[in-house]
Motif scaffolding. Structure first.
Motif, PDB file in Angstrom:
ATOM      1  N   UNK A   1       1.213  -1.168  -0.110  1.00  0.00           N
ATOM      2  CA  UNK A   1       0.482  -0.108   0.037  1.00  0.00           C
ATOM      3  C   UNK A   1       1.124   1.373   0.304  1.00  0.00           C
ATOM      4  N   UNK A   2      -0.483   2.878   0.163  1.00  0.00           N
ATOM      5  CA  UNK A   2       0.990   3.755   0.048  1.00  0.00           C
ATOM      6  C   UNK A   2       2.035   3.977   0.701  1.00  0.00           C
ATOM      7  N   UNK A   3       1.579   3.346   2.713  1.00  0.00           N
ATOM      8  CA  UNK A   3       3.343   3.033   3.470  1.00  0.00           C
ATOM      9  C   UNK A   3       3.945   2.411   3.069  1.00  0.00           C
ATOM     10  N   UNK A   4       3.850   1.376   2.834  1.00  0.00           N
ATOM     11  CA  UNK A   4       4.988   0.646   2.244  1.00  0.00           C
ATOM     12  C   UNK A   4       6.094   1.435   1.218  1.00  0.00           C
ATOM     13  N   UNK A   5       5.303   1.398  -0.138  1.00  0.00           N
ATOM     14  CA  UNK A   5       5.739   2.321  -1.348  1.00  0.00           C
ATOM     15  C   UNK A   5       6.493   3.352  -0.629  1.00  0.00           C
ATOM     16  N   UNK A   6       5.881   4.252   0.919  1.00  0.00           N
ATOM     17  CA  UNK A   6       6.269   5.868   0.967  1.00  0.00           C
ATOM     18  C   UNK A   6       7.568   5.236   1.753  1.00  0.00           C
ATOM     19  N   UNK A   7       7.615   3.847   2.770  1.00  0.00           N
ATOM     20  CA  UNK A   7       8.510   3.709   3.405  1.00  0.00           C
ATOM     21  C   UNK A   7       9.978   3.522   2.248  1.00  0.00           C
ATOM     22  N   UNK A   8       9.713   2.654   1.239  1.00  0.00           N
ATOM     23  CA  UNK A   8      10.327   2.578   0.005  1.00  0.00           C
ATOM     24  C   UNK A   8      11.388   3.363  -0.562  1.00  0.00           C
ATOM     25  N   UNK A   9      10.673   4.703  -0.330  1.00  0.00           N
ATOM     26  CA  UNK A   9      11.007   6.041  -0.754  1.00  0.00           C
ATOM     27  C   UNK A   9      11.987   6.511  -0.225  1.00  0.00           C
ATOM     28  N   UNK A  10      11.326   6.837   0.708  1.00  0.00           N
ATOM     29  CA  UNK A  10      11.902   7.351   2.112  1.00  0.00           C
ATOM     30  C   UNK A  10      13.390   6.696   2.830  1.00  0.00           C
ATOM     31  N   UNK A  11      13.728   5.480   2.356  1.00  0.00           N
ATOM     32  CA  UNK A  11      14.582   4.990   3.160  1.00  0.00           C
ATOM     33  C   UNK A  11      15.422   5.276   2.152  1.00  0.00           C
TER      34      UNK A  11
ATOM     35  N   UNK B   1       4.285   5.855  -9.502  1.00  0.00           N
ATOM     36  CA  UNK B   1       3.653   5.192 -10.083  1.00  0.00           C
ATOM     37  C   UNK B   1       2.394   4.255  -9.683  1.00  0.00           C
ATOM     38  N   UNK B   2       3.202   3.195  -8.423  1.00  0.00           N
ATOM     39  CA  UNK B   2       2.398   2.418  -7.795  1.00  0.00           C
ATOM     40  C   UNK B   2       1.436   2.711  -6.663  1.00  0.00           C
ATOM     41  N   UNK B   3       1.519   4.377  -5.948  1.00  0.00           N
ATOM     42  CA  UNK B   3       1.653   4.938  -5.454  1.00  0.00           C
ATOM     43  C   UNK B   3       0.148   5.739  -5.753  1.00  0.00           C
ATOM     44  N   UNK B   4       0.323   5.993  -6.944  1.00  0.00           N
ATOM     45  CA  UNK B   4      -1.140   6.530  -7.946  1.00  0.00           C
ATOM     46  C   UNK B   4      -2.016   5.584  -8.002  1.00  0.00           C
TER      47      UNK B   4
ATOM     48  N   UNK C   1       4.422   8.505   7.958  1.00  0.00           N
ATOM     49  CA  UNK C   1       3.197   8.171   8.449  1.00  0.00           C
ATOM     50  C   UNK C   1       1.956   9.311   8.242  1.00  0.00           C
ATOM     51  N   UNK C   2       3.148  10.724   8.079  1.00  0.00           N
ATOM     52  CA  UNK C   2       2.511  11.758   8.329  1.00  0.00           C
ATOM     53  C   UNK C   2       1.737  11.835   6.442  1.00  0.00           C
ATOM     54  N   UNK C   3       3.294  12.029   6.049  1.00  0.00           N
ATOM     55  CA  UNK C   3       2.662  11.864   4.784  1.00  0.00           C
ATOM     56  C   UNK C   3       1.520  11.123   4.512  1.00  0.00           C
ATOM     57  N   UNK C   4       1.803   9.837   4.380  1.00  0.00           N
ATOM     58  CA  UNK C   4       0.483   8.911   4.313  1.00  0.00           C
ATOM     59  C   UNK C   4      -0.410   9.512   4.401  1.00  0.00           C
ATOM     60  N   UNK C   5      -0.941  10.022   5.958  1.00  0.00           N
ATOM     61  CA  UNK C   5      -1.694  10.312   6.548  1.00  0.00           C
ATOM     62  C   UNK C   5      -2.282  11.374   5.010  1.00  0.00           C
ATOM     63  N   UNK C   6      -1.467  12.235   4.958  1.00  0.00           N
ATOM     64  CA  UNK C   6      -2.361  13.039   4.237  1.00  0.00           C
ATOM     65  C   UNK C   6      -2.557  12.762   2.772  1.00  0.00           C
TER      66      UNK C   6
END
Length: 216
Positions: A91-101, A147-150, A202-207
């Protein structure tokens, strides 16, 4: 003064550009300062090796992209392997975690920190708002994560989805640029890096998942 030919001179110019662009801004930086810092006597050294100021900036960003790709590509592969087992895809959180890492890997040294400060100034050039990502993202793991987040945000109307993704990347870029500035300046951050990264995800996922507001 060093000669103005060969790959070693090109690398010196890139490293000098990272330092000057980070300190003076991509618009305010003076090419003569870059040439001087690189130890070159020829004032046309940037034009000789990169064609233009824009070409030099592209070379700086290409090196930055290569560093994050080495981190994010295996993370995305791991997420894809999990998806292939039949489990629900990331999901978005997992994809964001990869990007942030991947972005956080640039905090490890001054060179990466400078590149974070530079790229934050260029977030407006992602191309997401037009639906046509910047060519530099084409075929990259970084671009696939976006793209996956979209694809995970289909509950949002198309224009709002593109705008939120663009704003989310701008937020992440600004957060990392500020963190990088603190490290470069020797300023003690308010939070430890682990908490900073977790809170950013967390905050970006919520946004991104915020409900569509009602309008008049």
């Amino acid at each position: 003064m060093a000669r103005t030919s060969g790959p070693e001179t090109r690398e010196r110019l890139i490293r000098a550009a990272e330092e000057i662009f980070a300190a003076q801004g991509t618009d305010g930086a003076q090419l003569r300062d870059i040439v001087r810092l690189a130890g070159q006597s020829n004032p046309s050294a940037v034009q000789y090796h990169f064609g233009s100021r824009a070409g030099l900036l592209d070379a700086v960003m290409a090196g930055r992209q290569a560093r994050t790709e080495r981190v994010i590509a295996p993370l995305l592969d791991a997420l894809d392997n999990t998806d292939a087992t039949g489990d629900e895809g990331p999901g978005v959180r997992e994809l964001l975690a990869a990007l942030v890492t991947a972005e956080s890997s640039l905090l490890a040294d001054d060179r990466g920190r400078r590149c974070l400060r530079i790229s934050a100034q260029l977030s407006r050039e992602t191309g997401l708002r037009t639906g046509t990502p910047h060519p530099a993202l084409d075929g990259t793991a970084y671009g696939r994560v976006i793209g996956r987040m979209a694809d995970c945000l289909t509950e949002l109307p198309g224009p709002l989805r593109l705008e939120r993704l663009d704003l989310a990347l701008t937020l992440i870029g600004a957060a990392f640029a500020d963190r990088a500035r603190q490290y470069l300046d020797g300023v003690e951050p308010l939070t430890g890096e682990e908490l900073f990264l977790a809170d950013l995800v967390a905050t970006t996922t919520a946004f991104l998942h915020a409900p569509v507001p009602r309008t008049a």
